[in-house]
Design a protein around this motif. Structure first.
Motif, short mmCIF file in Angstrom:
data_model
loop_
_atom_site.label_atom_id
_atom_site.label_comp_id
_atom_site.label_asym_id
_atom_site.label_seq_id
_atom_site.Cartn_x
_atom_site.Cartn_y
_atom_site.Cartn_z
N ASP A 46 0.84 -1.20 0.00
CA ASP A 46 0.00 0.00 0.00
C ASP A 46 0.87 1.25 0.00
O ASP A 46 1.56 1.53 0.97
CB ASP A 46 -0.90 0.01 1.25
CG ASP A 46 -1.86 1.17 1.24
OD1 ASP A 46 -2.93 1.06 0.61
OD2 ASP A 46 -1.54 2.24 1.83
N SER A 189 -3.36 2.57 9.85
CA SER A 189 -2.80 2.65 11.21
C SER A 189 -3.41 1.55 12.10
O SER A 189 -3.95 1.83 13.18
CB SER A 189 -3.02 4.04 11.83
OG SER A 189 -2.26 5.01 11.15
N LYS A 231 2.76 -1.10 8.81
CA LYS A 231 4.04 -0.60 8.29
C LYS A 231 5.14 -0.92 9.29
O LYS A 231 4.95 -0.75 10.50
CB LYS A 231 3.94 0.92 8.08
CG LYS A 231 5.28 1.62 7.82
CD LYS A 231 5.88 2.24 9.08
CE LYS A 231 7.25 2.84 8.84
NZ LYS A 231 7.92 3.26 10.09
N SER A 232 6.29 -1.36 8.81
CA SER A 232 7.49 -1.42 9.67
C SER A 232 8.73 -1.42 8.81
O SER A 232 8.75 -2.03 7.73
CB SER A 232 7.47 -2.69 10.53
OG SER A 232 8.66 -2.72 11.30
N THR A 234 11.46 -2.43 10.38
CA THR A 234 12.26 -3.33 11.21
C THR A 234 12.01 -4.78 10.76
O THR A 234 10.90 -5.30 10.96
CB THR A 234 11.84 -3.18 12.70
OG1 THR A 234 11.76 -1.79 13.00
CG2 THR A 234 12.80 -3.89 13.62
N ARG A 237 10.01 -7.13 12.91
CA ARG A 237 8.58 -6.78 13.05
C ARG A 237 7.80 -7.09 11.76
O ARG A 237 6.63 -7.47 11.82
CB ARG A 237 8.45 -5.29 13.37
CG ARG A 237 8.90 -4.93 14.77
CD ARG A 237 8.81 -3.42 14.95
NE ARG A 237 9.12 -3.02 16.30
CZ ARG A 237 9.27 -1.75 16.68
NH1 ARG A 237 9.12 -0.77 15.79
NH2 ARG A 237 9.54 -1.46 17.93
N1 LIG Z 1 -5.28 6.32 3.59
C1 LIG Z 1 -4.72 7.05 4.51
O1 LIG Z 1 -5.05 8.24 4.71
C2 LIG Z 1 -3.64 6.44 5.37
C3 LIG Z 1 -3.15 7.13 6.48
C4 LIG Z 1 -2.15 6.52 7.27
C5 LIG Z 1 -1.67 5.26 6.91
N2 LIG Z 1 -2.15 4.63 5.79
C6 LIG Z 1 -1.62 3.30 5.38
O2 LIG Z 1 -1.66 2.40 6.49
C7 LIG Z 1 -0.34 1.86 6.71
C8 LIG Z 1 -0.14 1.54 8.18
O3 LIG Z 1 -0.39 2.67 8.99
P1 LIG Z 1 0.75 3.47 9.78
O4 LIG Z 1 2.03 3.32 9.08
O5 LIG Z 1 0.23 4.85 9.99
O6 LIG Z 1 0.75 2.81 11.23
P2 LIG Z 1 0.84 1.35 11.86
O7 LIG Z 1 1.07 0.30 10.83
O8 LIG Z 1 -0.35 1.23 12.77
O9 LIG Z 1 2.13 1.50 12.80
C9 LIG Z 1 3.42 1.68 12.29
C10 LIG Z 1 4.34 2.00 13.48
O10 LIG Z 1 4.34 0.90 14.41
C11 LIG Z 1 5.64 0.35 14.52
N3 LIG Z 1 5.48 -1.12 14.48
C12 LIG Z 1 5.14 -1.88 13.41
N4 LIG Z 1 5.05 -3.18 13.76
C13 LIG Z 1 5.34 -3.24 15.08
C14 LIG Z 1 5.41 -4.30 15.99
N5 LIG Z 1 5.18 -5.57 15.63
N6 LIG Z 1 5.73 -4.02 17.30
C15 LIG Z 1 5.97 -2.75 17.70
N7 LIG Z 1 5.90 -1.69 16.85
C16 LIG Z 1 5.60 -1.93 15.56
C17 LIG Z 1 6.45 0.87 13.34
O11 LIG Z 1 7.80 1.05 13.70
P3 LIG Z 1 9.07 0.67 12.75
O12 LIG Z 1 8.72 1.00 11.34
O13 LIG Z 1 10.15 1.53 13.32
O14 LIG Z 1 9.33 -0.81 12.97
C18 LIG Z 1 5.78 2.22 13.09
O15 LIG Z 1 6.30 3.19 14.00
C19 LIG Z 1 0.56 2.98 6.18
O16 LIG Z 1 1.89 2.55 5.98
C20 LIG Z 1 -0.16 3.36 4.91
O17 LIG Z 1 0.09 2.41 3.89
C21 LIG Z 1 -3.11 5.20 5.03
#
Ligand SMILES: NC(=O)c1ccc[n+]([C@@H]2O[C@H](COP(=O)([O-])OP(=O)(O)OC[C@H]3O[C@@H](n4cnc5c(N)ncnc54)[C@H](OP(=O)(O)O)[C@@H]3O)[C@@H](O)[C@H]2O)c1
Length: 277
Positions: A46, A189, A231-232, A234, A237
């Motif tokens: 994504d 998220s 998203k990560s 790492t 993770r």
């Molecule tokens: N459509 C929209 O408006 C919109 C908005 C926001 C996001 N999104 C999409 O949704 C995806 C995911 O959302 P997001 O990136 O905001 O947040 P998320 O996936 O909820 O969280 C990512 C954060 O959590 C950490 N993390 C990941 N796996 C972990 C684990 N197993 N244990 C501990 N910490 C962990 C990551 O750190 P590290 O990377 O340092 O490991 C990063 O800081 C985005 O990448 C994007 O593709 C879409």
């Protein structure tokens, strides 16, 4: 290799229920992160024009050695390109930048309640779909009132609505609206960018099951039927977040996690977000 469930969208196209998000991954780190995800077994990436890393996502897809048809790639239309001709130009740019042939899904990133007219933008999206260069069109951050206007003024029902969802923002009303109209819900998220991982309800379920809080939270999304893409950057993770299919949550676990809802957002509220302000 782990078999990720596939969700059949309203036009019959299948999408892996678990994917990998690349928001906030700097371009210089994106190729490696996506390659790690693809090596782990993820087959759904994504991205968005706004993330500035489409080129590197495309490079990783090309360099992975996987057949293009095995990977589902989503991108999203930027907020400054809602005007229909600008939207068409922006879509062509995404195709060129990704450079992987077609794009699997293209979404309107935000409804922009204060500027532009997303219904006109959607008509441009319908033309993109008819061109055959995108298999699925959808929206992101649309509330029921945005969707109602769209459905009343268009031919193609969006296949996807990508919205913020996690245990502190369960979005039950909007998910029910999507389901009623055969729009699949995608959860962004999904672990609230880490904010839910220390919650005692989630940590105690995780301890009992011998899994991590992130795995329990992601499994909760899967069991509710939503599409999810943590998203990560790492590698450990990235693997941990993929390892969701060797355990089950009970109905009581799911209910306890759902009861954590506090309608608390990590990101913008689609009804007040105005990128021009
Ligand atoms: N459509 C929209 O408006 C919109 C908005 C926001 C996001 N999104 C999409 O949704 C995806 C995911 O959302 P997001 O990136 O905001 O947040 P998320 O996936 O909820 O969280 C990512 C954060 O959590 C950490 N993390 C990941 N796996 C972990 C684990 N197993 N244990 C501990 N910490 C962990 C990551 O750190 P590290 O990377 O340092 O490991 C990063 O800081 C985005 O990448 C994007 O593709 C879409």
């Amino acid at each position: 290799m782990t078999e990720v469930p596939s969700i059949s969208l309203n036009n019959g196209v299948g999408i892996p229920q678990l994917g990998f998000g690349v928001f906030q991954i700097p371009p210089e780190d994106t190729r490696a992160a996506v390659l790690t995800a693809l090596e782990t077994g993820y087959r759904h990436i994504d991205t968005a024009q706004m993330y500035g890393n489409e080129r590197e996502v495309g490079q990783a897809v090309r360099d992975s050695g996987l057949d293009r048809t095995e990977i589902f790639v989503t991108s999203k239309l930027d907020n400054d390109a809602h005007e229909p001709e600008a939207a068409q130009r922006a879509f062509r740019r995404t195709l060129e930048t990704l450079d992987i042939g077609h794009v699997d899904a293209f979404l309107i990133h935000w409804p922009l309640p204060k500027i532009g007219d997303f219904v006109e933008t959607w008509h441009a999206m319908e033309e993109m779909y008819r061109s055959g260069d995108v298999n699925v069109i959808g929206v992101s951050n649309f509330q029921p009132h945005h969707l109602r206007r769209l459905l009343d003024n268009s031919t193609i029902v969006p296949a996807l609505n990508q919205i913020e969802i996690h245990p502190y923002l369960t979005q039950d009303e909007l998910r029910a609206f999507d389901a009623e109209h055969e729009i699949a819900t995608q959860a962004w998220s999904p672990i609230a960018q880490g904010a839910v991982l220390g919650d005692p309800v989630i940590t105690s379920i995780a301890e009992r099951l011998g899994k991590t809080p992130a795995q329990v939270t992601l499994r909760w999304h899967i069991d509710r039927g939503d599409i999810v893409f943590p998203k990560s950057v790492t590698p450990a993770r990235v693997k941990e977040n993929f390892d969701l299919f060797d355990f089950a949550l009970s109905e009581d676990d799911i209910a306890q996690i759902s009861a954590l809802n506090r309608n608390e957002r990590r990101g913008f509220d689609p009804d007040t977000f105005n990128p021009s302000s």
